[in-house]
Design an enzyme around this catalytic site. Structure first.
Site, PDB file in Angstrom:
ATOM      1  N   HIS A  57       0.879  -1.177   0.000  1.00 31.53           N
ATOM      2  CA  HIS A  57       0.000   0.000   0.000  1.00 31.53           C
ATOM      3  C   HIS A  57       0.919   1.231   0.000  1.00 31.53           C
ATOM      4  O   HIS A  57       2.016   1.176   0.559  1.00 31.53           O
ATOM      5  CB  HIS A  57      -0.829  -0.050   1.279  1.00 31.53           C
ATOM      6  N   ASP A 105       3.248  -4.100   8.031  1.00 30.17           N
ATOM      7  CA  ASP A 105       2.027  -3.313   7.866  1.00 30.17           C
ATOM      8  C   ASP A 105       0.869  -4.286   8.075  1.00 30.17           C
ATOM      9  O   ASP A 105       0.567  -5.110   7.209  1.00 30.17           O
ATOM     10  CB  ASP A 105       2.013  -2.714   6.449  1.00 30.17           C
ATOM     11  N   GLN A 140      -4.340  -4.922   7.140  1.00 25.43           N
ATOM     12  CA  GLN A 140      -5.317  -5.939   6.727  1.00 25.43           C
ATOM     13  C   GLN A 140      -5.074  -7.262   7.460  1.00 25.43           C
ATOM     14  O   GLN A 140      -5.751  -8.255   7.197  1.00 25.43           O
ATOM     15  CB  GLN A 140      -5.231  -6.206   5.212  1.00 25.43           C
ATOM     16  N   LYS A 147     -10.592  -0.618  10.392  1.00 28.41           N
ATOM     17  CA  LYS A 147     -10.785  -1.782   9.522  1.00 28.41           C
ATOM     18  C   LYS A 147     -11.250  -3.000  10.322  1.00 28.41           C
ATOM     19  O   LYS A 147     -11.495  -4.060   9.766  1.00 28.41           O
ATOM     20  CB  LYS A 147      -9.484  -2.103   8.792  1.00 28.41           C
ATOM     21  N   CYS A 200      -4.632   2.368  -3.718  1.00 29.02           N
ATOM     22  CA  CYS A 200      -3.374   2.867  -3.121  1.00 29.02           C
ATOM     23  C   CYS A 200      -2.270   1.832  -3.282  1.00 29.02           C
ATOM     24  O   CYS A 200      -1.435   1.651  -2.375  1.00 29.02           O
ATOM     25  CB  CYS A 200      -3.540   3.220  -1.643  1.00 29.02           C
TER      26      CYS A 200
HETATM   27  N1  PLP Z   1      -1.755  -0.651   4.560  1.00 29.78           N
HETATM   28  C1  PLP Z   1      -2.706  -1.404   4.036  1.00 29.78           C
HETATM   29  C2  PLP Z   1      -2.370  -2.791   3.577  1.00 29.78           C
HETATM   30  C3  PLP Z   1      -4.002  -0.919   3.925  1.00 29.78           C
HETATM   31  O1  PLP Z   1      -4.956  -1.672   3.402  1.00 29.78           O
HETATM   32  C4  PLP Z   1      -4.282   0.395   4.381  1.00 29.78           C
HETATM   33  C5  PLP Z   1      -5.624   0.982   4.217  1.00 29.78           C
HETATM   34  O2  PLP Z   1      -6.324   0.662   3.287  1.00 29.78           O
HETATM   35  C6  PLP Z   1      -3.252   1.133   4.942  1.00 29.78           C
HETATM   36  C7  PLP Z   1      -1.998   0.588   5.024  1.00 29.78           C
HETATM   37  C8  PLP Z   1      -3.485   2.515   5.469  1.00 29.78           C
HETATM   38  O3  PLP Z   1      -4.323   2.476   6.565  1.00 29.78           O
HETATM   39  P1  PLP Z   1      -4.905   3.823   7.177  1.00 29.78           P
HETATM   40  O4  PLP Z   1      -5.519   4.571   6.022  1.00 29.78           O
HETATM   41  O5  PLP Z   1      -5.925   3.361   8.173  1.00 29.78           O
HETATM   42  O6  PLP Z   1      -3.780   4.552   7.786  1.00 29.78           O
END
Ligand code: PLP
Length: 409
Positions: free
Chosen positions: A124, A201, A204, A227, A367
């Site tokens: 992401h 990260d 998910q 999430k 993203c």
């Molecule tokens: N990393 C992953 C794999 C994600 O799916 C997301 C959000 O969609 C993020 C990071 C970013 O999360 P946040 O927007 O809650 O900071």
């Protein structure tokens, strides 16, 4: 199917009970954000109705209550990921903020010109851009693990990518764009052989499976409340205590200090050192309530339910002519996400038509533009499932995709 009853669970989620464009809502955009159960909404409301005060500041009853609830929530969320100690859990605005914290604090002090940061093409943007910013500032080099045609990491390349120059390895637990579940422990083991620090990260990851940060062996794990049934604007960074203690604060301000002099200050203990200013108190309490809610569900049955939904969705979608599904073929290797394109239909058009049928999916690059580029597309449509989704909803999706096919041929 398991005995887990998603229909009963759905009743806890008021948002799901509505019509969209004259049809019962089918919410399949859970990888973007989940809906919130009543208990989380009650916790948010309860805080504002009864206990609203700043934390760690006042010596009065409301402040005491707010502080207690806020710190209890930290302990609950820390337990959810089996952290050894709640002090290892720093409240952040979300995963993005948590990763930026590590890049801005640990990264700025430990990554030097010529060092390497190993990322993956599956990331992401939240787990790419902070490292790009850091690399540009300090003169470090970014390297990438590629993905295969099923969106799985090419882990065979790790031995040549990991060298004594690799100072950090950062990758996701589960891909939001393809659903790929990554073998965290294997990657951590390889990274540790060259002495690299590892950030996972978990945006998910902490959502769909029990996470045990002690067992995974990484150094940092970042995740978001929204999430996993919690509110937006709250997330957490788990870090090894000794690492957190060795790091400089990310931001300066109230509450993160011990003493302030004219020319210098000393810092509060972790995690407060990283929590400058008035935090998202209600959000943290809501996140704690979300974890309480999730903890009442039978984890194995939830996982089986989500896997069954995924299998069924893959089966139903594969029947639609022109369908291309991205990501791992095996449901064992993927989380509850199906990314797809249909012939020449633009994903935004697919999503618009589905919306007219009351079905919410995501369309775009998610993203994850490096993933899109790898598969030669600019966007996909993505249906993502959660505890409250049902087989009937997948039937609704498959039927609506026939409508899309009718329009686009
Ligand atoms: N990393 C992953 C794999 C994600 O799916 C997301 C959000 O969609 C993020 C990071 C970013 O999360 P946040 O927007 O809650 O900071």
């Amino acid at each position: 199917m398991s005995s887990f009853d998603p229909v009963a669970i759905r009743r806890e989620f008021p948002t799901l009970d509505q019509q969209v464009n004259g049809k019962p809502l089918v919410y399949l955009d859970n990888a973007a954000t989940s809906q919130k159960p009543r208990s989380v909404l009650d916790a948010l409301n309860g805080y504002y109705l009864h206990d609203n005060a700043n934390v760690h500041r006042g010596i009065h009853e409301l402040s005491r209550r707010a502080t207690e609830a806020y710190e209890e929530a930290r302990a609950k969320v820390a337990r959810w990921i089996n952290a050894a100690d709640p002090h290892e859990l720093v409240w952040t605005r979300g995963t993005t903020d948590a990763i930026n914290l590590v890049a801005g604090s640990w990264g700025m002090d430990n990554i030097k010109a010529g060092d390497e940061i190993l990322l993956t093409v599956l990331e992401h943007h939240s787990n790419l851009v902070p490292w790009q910013l850091l690399a540009r500032r300090v003169g470090a080099k970014l390297r990438y693990v590629e993905i295969d045609d099923q969106g799985r990491l090419e882990l065979g390349d790790l031995p040549s990518l990991l060298t004594e120059r690799t100072k950090l390895v950062a990758f996701n637990h589960v891909s939001n764009a393809l659903g790929t579940i990554n073998p965290v422990k294997d990657i951590v083991a390889a990274a540790k052989k060259v002495g690299a620090v590892v950030l996972v990260d978990g945006a998910q990851g902490a959502v769909h499976m029990p996470v045990d940060v002690q067992d995974l062996g990484a150094d940092f794990y970042a995740f978001s409340g929204h999430k996993m049934c919690g509110p937006t604007g709250i997330g957490a960074l788990w870090g090894r205590r000794e690492l957190l203690e060795s790091m400089e604060p990310y931001q300066g301000g109230g509450e993160m200090i011990e003493f302030v002099e004219r020319d210098m200050s000393t810092w509060a203990e972790v995690p407060h050192k990283f929590e400058a200013g008035t935090p998202n108190i209600a959000g943290a309490i809501g996140f704690g309530a979300a974890v309480d809610f999730l903890a009442t569900l039978p984890a194995e049955e939830v996982a089986a339910h989500e896997r069954a939904l995924m299998s069924y969705a893959m089966e139903r979608l594969a029947e639609v002519p022109g369908m291309r599904i991205y990501g791992p073929e095996s449901v064992e290797d993927r989380s509850a996400v199906v990314s797809f394109t249909m012939g020449d239909a633009h994903p935004h058009d697919i999503s618009t038509i589905l919306d007219s049928e009351g079905i919410a999916v995501r369309a775009g690059h998610h993203c994850a533009q490096l993933v899109m580029k790898r598969f030669g597309v600019s966007a996909t449509a993505r249906a993502s499932f959660y505890i409250y989704n049902t087989r009937d909803e997948i039937d609704r999706l498959a039927d609506a995709l026939e409508v899309v096919r009718g329009i686009f041929g």
